[in-house]
Design a protein around this motif. Structure first.
Motif, PDB file in Angstrom:
ATOM      1  N   ALA A  41       0.622  -1.282  -0.073  1.00  0.00           N
ATOM      2  CA  ALA A  41       0.007   0.162  -0.028  1.00  0.00           C
ATOM      3  C   ALA A  41       1.010   1.190   0.106  1.00  0.00           C
ATOM      4  N   VAL A  42       0.604   2.170  -0.735  1.00  0.00           N
ATOM      5  CA  VAL A  42       1.366   3.624  -0.851  1.00  0.00           C
ATOM      6  C   VAL A  42       0.131   4.502  -0.376  1.00  0.00           C
ATOM      7  N   ASN A  43       0.433   5.164   0.767  1.00  0.00           N
ATOM      8  CA  ASN A  43      -0.261   6.166   1.273  1.00  0.00           C
ATOM      9  C   ASN A  43      -1.644   5.685   1.569  1.00  0.00           C
ATOM     10  N   ASN A  44      -1.899   4.440   2.128  1.00  0.00           N
ATOM     11  CA  ASN A  44      -2.932   3.993   2.640  1.00  0.00           C
ATOM     12  C   ASN A  44      -3.913   3.473   1.483  1.00  0.00           C
ATOM     13  N   GLN A  45      -3.363   3.343   0.126  1.00  0.00           N
ATOM     14  CA  GLN A  45      -4.018   2.609  -1.149  1.00  0.00           C
ATOM     15  C   GLN A  45      -3.316   1.632  -1.685  1.00  0.00           C
ATOM     16  N   LEU A  46      -4.262   0.385  -1.578  1.00  0.00           N
ATOM     17  CA  LEU A  46      -3.527  -1.035  -1.893  1.00  0.00           C
ATOM     18  C   LEU A  46      -2.991  -0.794  -3.537  1.00  0.00           C
ATOM     19  N   VAL A  47      -2.005  -1.289  -3.846  1.00  0.00           N
ATOM     20  CA  VAL A  47      -1.429  -0.894  -5.323  1.00  0.00           C
ATOM     21  C   VAL A  47      -1.290  -2.238  -6.012  1.00  0.00           C
TER      22      VAL A  47
END
Length: 72
Positions: A41-47
């Motif tokens: 996750a980058v900045n609380n967003q799953l990638v």
């Protein structure tokens, strides 16, 4: 070459390469052979793994890399 500062799993991490992609960061922090078994996750967003090659890490990004934990 400029540097970027970010957090990886809660710890400060300095990137020496100004234009590093998420896939490269994972190789450095986790290792090449362990990549298939992690979620990121980058900045609380799953990638999604299919987007790791295109996702550029920016100054101040917060990256969380998790591995499955097996056991009881």
């Amino acid at each position: 070459m400029s540097k970027k500062n970010c957090l990886v799993n809660g710890a400060p991490f300095t990137l020496k390469n100004c234009s590093i992609h998420l896939e490269e960061l994972i190789k450095v922090t986790v290792g090449e052979k362990k990549q298939p078994s992690v979620a990121v996750a980058v900045n609380n967003q799953l990638v999604q793994k299919s987007k790791w090659k295109k996702k550029v890490i920016k100054e101040g990004d917060v990256i969380e890399i998790v591995k499955p934990f097996f056991g009881g």
